[in-house]
Design an enzyme around this catalytic site. Structure first.
Site, mmCIF file in Angstrom:
data_model
loop_
_atom_site.group_PDB
_atom_site.id
_atom_site.type_symbol
_atom_site.label_atom_id
_atom_site.label_comp_id
_atom_site.label_asym_id
_atom_site.label_seq_id
_atom_site.Cartn_x
_atom_site.Cartn_y
_atom_site.Cartn_z
ATOM 1 N N LYS A 1 19.117 31.474 15.111
ATOM 2 C CA LYS A 1 19.485 32.593 14.215
ATOM 3 C C LYS A 1 19.151 32.138 12.802
ATOM 4 C CE LYS A 1 21.657 33.832 18.009
ATOM 5 N NZ LYS A 1 21.118 34.792 18.953
ATOM 6 N N ASP B 1 30.540 29.557 28.420
ATOM 7 C CA ASP B 1 30.992 30.439 27.324
ATOM 8 C C ASP B 1 32.492 30.686 27.508
ATOM 9 O OD1 ASP B 1 31.343 32.699 25.467
ATOM 10 O OD2 ASP B 1 29.156 32.846 25.545
ATOM 11 N N PRO C 1 27.842 38.192 27.422
ATOM 12 C CA PRO C 1 28.338 38.672 28.728
ATOM 13 C C PRO C 1 27.405 38.400 29.914
ATOM 14 C CG PRO C 1 27.434 40.504 27.458
ATOM 15 C CD PRO C 1 27.344 39.299 26.569
HETATM 16 C C1 SAM Z 1 24.542 36.286 21.248
HETATM 17 S S1 SAM Z 1 25.839 35.947 22.356
HETATM 18 C C2 SAM Z 1 24.992 35.538 23.834
HETATM 19 C C3 SAM Z 1 24.463 36.718 24.578
HETATM 20 C C4 SAM Z 1 23.914 36.326 25.923
HETATM 21 N N1 SAM Z 1 22.710 35.503 25.804
HETATM 22 C C5 SAM Z 1 23.561 37.538 26.747
HETATM 23 O O1 SAM Z 1 22.367 37.752 27.025
HETATM 24 O O2 SAM Z 1 24.464 38.286 27.139
HETATM 25 C C6 SAM Z 1 26.427 34.420 21.803
HETATM 26 C C7 SAM Z 1 27.483 33.803 22.681
HETATM 27 O O3 SAM Z 1 27.629 32.443 22.288
HETATM 28 C C8 SAM Z 1 28.958 32.064 22.538
HETATM 29 N N2 SAM Z 1 29.231 30.828 21.801
HETATM 30 C C9 SAM Z 1 29.214 30.613 20.467
HETATM 31 N N3 SAM Z 1 29.528 29.327 20.199
HETATM 32 C C10 SAM Z 1 29.731 28.726 21.407
HETATM 33 C C11 SAM Z 1 30.077 27.408 21.805
HETATM 34 N N4 SAM Z 1 30.264 26.437 20.914
HETATM 35 N N5 SAM Z 1 30.170 27.149 23.126
HETATM 36 C C12 SAM Z 1 29.967 28.104 24.060
HETATM 37 N N6 SAM Z 1 29.643 29.370 23.726
HETATM 38 C C13 SAM Z 1 29.530 29.680 22.424
HETATM 39 C C14 SAM Z 1 29.758 33.273 22.093
HETATM 40 O O4 SAM Z 1 31.029 33.287 22.742
HETATM 41 C C15 SAM Z 1 28.861 34.429 22.533
HETATM 42 O O5 SAM Z 1 29.285 34.950 23.780
#
Ligand code: SAM
EC number: 2.1.1.186
Length: 352
Positions: A302, A237, A219
């Site tokens: 991760k 995202d 978010p």
């Molecule tokens: C751990 S969260 C990120 C949290 C963010 N850094 C924050 O501080 O609010 C991981 C995010 O990666 C996004 N995500 C995963 N695979 C993705 C992709 N291929 N392209 C864009 N976003 C991706 C997910 O939708 C998710 O919102």
């Protein structure tokens, strides 16, 4: 003077195996023989040198920055067991006086576990009389070694020192960061800590008006850190971003795949927190770097449950190999930050 016999390392609870593996690799490369004591879930590891003089002579080859899983690294003596309850101070002071002539400051510490934290009331009470008794050893100036006493119980402790320019600058190796009220997620603290750990020239590396891409931004906790520093950010995202970030006028939100997106011009910063296989993230970062698409990158890996140290080293290898083939000068580091859980954070700087 006495040489320290051990290297004491603090780590995240559950990562003792990784911390032990990397200190063995590092000491071996420096020609320091020894063995490791690592108890599962203790949140610390001890490397015991077979020849303390060799450890002392070669300590400068063991850069703290090169470690991934250690939050702090202390050259130590001990453990001092059976400290007399009516006079713990004398044996501790004798050991401290044997290791270094003067210290800059005193930190009384425990492991980062719930059990060890129960010692906090004791260490708080002990600090004042101990500091008073140690006054003659303290006051050595900011560049002098710090004195650490690491309590295992109220009658057993390791005692040692860190050098301010080759160690973590926080007690217990933990930066105490406050979650800003307006930040959209707790993850924001990961990027804040990454900046503290990796950015050594903030005035040039994090300047207002710079540009950034945040892959996996929703978010918006990482974007929030960039916006706070007046850095124009493209947040990639499919998920929703905190509307306040969009109101800042500094953020462009793109609902697209982070693995396909590329900016039309190089950016100053790439940050990436997508939940994906670590090697896939490493390849992505290496691709961008090989094209000179950023100057600095912070990316989260991760980790799988098994072979976590090996996995980080594999990712390091992927990036190093790619950049060596392209002849790209760079600086690459990894660190399991305090705010990282089953993950580590990478930092890559392209050096022109
Ligand atoms: C751990 S969260 C990120 C949290 C963010 N850094 C924050 O501080 O609010 C991981 C995010 O990666 C996004 N995500 C995963 N695979 C993705 C992709 N291929 N392209 C864009 N976003 C991706 C997910 O939708 C998710 O919102």
């Amino acid at each position: 003077m006495t040489s320290p016999s051990s290297i004491l390392l603090y780590c995240r609870r559950g990562f003792e195996k990784e911390c032990a593996a990397e200190i063995l690799v590092q000491t071996q490369a420096a020609g320091i023989s020894g063995h490791v004591r690592a108890k599962e879930n203790s949140a610390y590891v001890v490397f015991v040198a077979h020849e303390p003089e060799i450890l002392a002579n070669r300590a400068a080859r063991l850069r703290f920055d090169a470690l991934i899983f250690a939050r702090q690294r202390i050259f130590a003596s001990g453990p001092l067991a059976d400290l007399p309850v009516d006079d713990r101070i004398t044996p501790l002071l004798d050991t401290a006086a044997g290791l270094q002539r003067r210290y800059s400051t005193l930190w009384l510490e425990t492991a980062d576990t719930n059990e060890a934290k129960e010692l906090a009331a004791f260490t708080r009470k002990f600090e004042r009389p101990f500091a008073a008794a140690a006054a003659g050893l303290l006051g050595g100036g900011p560049q002098a070694p710090r004195l650490h006493v690491f309590f295992l119980t109220s009658t057993a402790a390791y005692l040692g020192y860190t050098l301010p320019d080759d160690s973590a600058p926080w007690p217990c190796g933990i930066p105490r960061l406050k979650l800003p009220r307006s930040a959209p997620s707790r993850s924001t603290l990961k990027l804040e800590e990454a900046f503290l750990v990796f950015v050594d020239r903030p005035e040039t590396m994090l300047r207002p008006g710079m540009s950034a891409v945040d892959l996996g931004a929703a978010p918006g906790g990482w974007t929030w850190q960039l916006v706070r520093r007046h850095i124009r950010t493209t947040a990639v995202d499919n998920g929703n971003l905190d509307p306040a970030l969009l109101d800042s006028g500094l953020v462009t939100h793109l609902r697209t795949d982070g693995f396909r997106f590329r900016p039309s011009r190089p950016v100053d910063w790439l940050v990436c927190d997508m939940v994906e296989q670590p090697s896939r993230i490493a390849r992505l970062v290496a691709d961008w770097a090989a094209d000179g698409a950023f100057r600095y990158a912070v990316f989260n890996l991760k980790l799988p449950m098994n072979r976590r140290y090996e996995e980080v080293e594999r990712c390091r290898g992927l990036i190093e190999e790619r950049l060596a083939a392209q002849g790209v000068s760079h600086r690459l580091r990894f660190r399991q930050l305090y705010h990282d859980r089953e993950e580590v954070t990478g930092f890559l700087e392209l050096v022109s």
